[in-house]
Design a protein around this motif. Sequence first.
Motif, PDB file in Angstrom:
ATOM      1  N   ARG A   1     -25.810   5.849  16.517  1.00 52.27           N
ATOM      2  CA  ARG A   1     -26.925   5.426  15.666  1.00 52.27           C
ATOM      3  C   ARG A   1     -27.001   6.279  14.402  1.00 52.27           C
ATOM      4  N   ALA A   2     -26.820   7.571  14.549  1.00 49.44           N
ATOM      5  CA  ALA A   2     -26.863   8.463  13.389  1.00 49.44           C
ATOM      6  C   ALA A   2     -25.724   8.153  12.425  1.00 49.44           C
ATOM      7  N   MET A   3     -24.543   7.924  12.974  1.00 52.36           N
ATOM      8  CA  MET A   3     -23.386   7.618  12.137  1.00 52.36           C
ATOM      9  C   MET A   3     -23.582   6.298  11.392  1.00 52.36           C
ATOM     10  N   LEU A   4     -24.052   5.275  12.108  1.00 51.01           N
ATOM     11  CA  LEU A   4     -24.288   3.982  11.458  1.00 51.01           C
ATOM     12  C   LEU A   4     -25.414   4.075  10.436  1.00 51.01           C
TER      13      LEU A   4
ATOM     14  N   GLY B   1     -26.212   6.685   8.614  1.00 50.70           N
ATOM     15  CA  GLY B   1     -25.648   7.315   7.427  1.00 50.70           C
ATOM     16  C   GLY B   1     -24.760   6.365   6.651  1.00 50.70           C
ATOM     17  N   PHE B   2     -23.976   5.566   7.372  1.00 44.43           N
ATOM     18  CA  PHE B   2     -23.102   4.591   6.720  1.00 44.43           C
ATOM     19  C   PHE B   2     -23.911   3.565   5.946  1.00 44.43           C
ATOM     20  N   PHE B   3     -24.951   3.030   6.565  1.00 47.22           N
ATOM     21  CA  PHE B   3     -25.770   2.015   5.896  1.00 47.22           C
ATOM     22  C   PHE B   3     -26.561   2.606   4.737  1.00 47.22           C
ATOM     23  N   ALA B   4     -26.944   3.868   4.828  1.00 50.91           N
ATOM     24  CA  ALA B   4     -27.678   4.507   3.729  1.00 50.91           C
ATOM     25  C   ALA B   4     -26.805   4.595   2.485  1.00 50.91           C
TER      26      ALA B   4
END
Length: 81
Positions: free
Chosen positions: A31-34, A36-39
């Motif tokens: 969730r954290a990785m996704l 950051g990616f979407f941000a």
Amino acid sequence: MIDPKKFEDFGARLSAALAASPAVDIEKNARAMLGGFFARLDLVTREEFDIQAQVLARTREKLKALEARIDALEKPPAGQP
């Protein structure tokens, strides 16, 4: 027949085992990785999108009204060629 109480007990034990497993950490990390990616993608929220859709709809209505006024002003008065 199997006792429903045994199913409930099994479900509770399974939930407890999953809560203590690395699967929870994997989910948090994913969730954290996704997130950051979407941000970094410069996306808009659903709320911002809906607001802009409403603004666009109102603008289109105003444009239609203005086009109708221009058409009425450009028409020659009745009785003139």
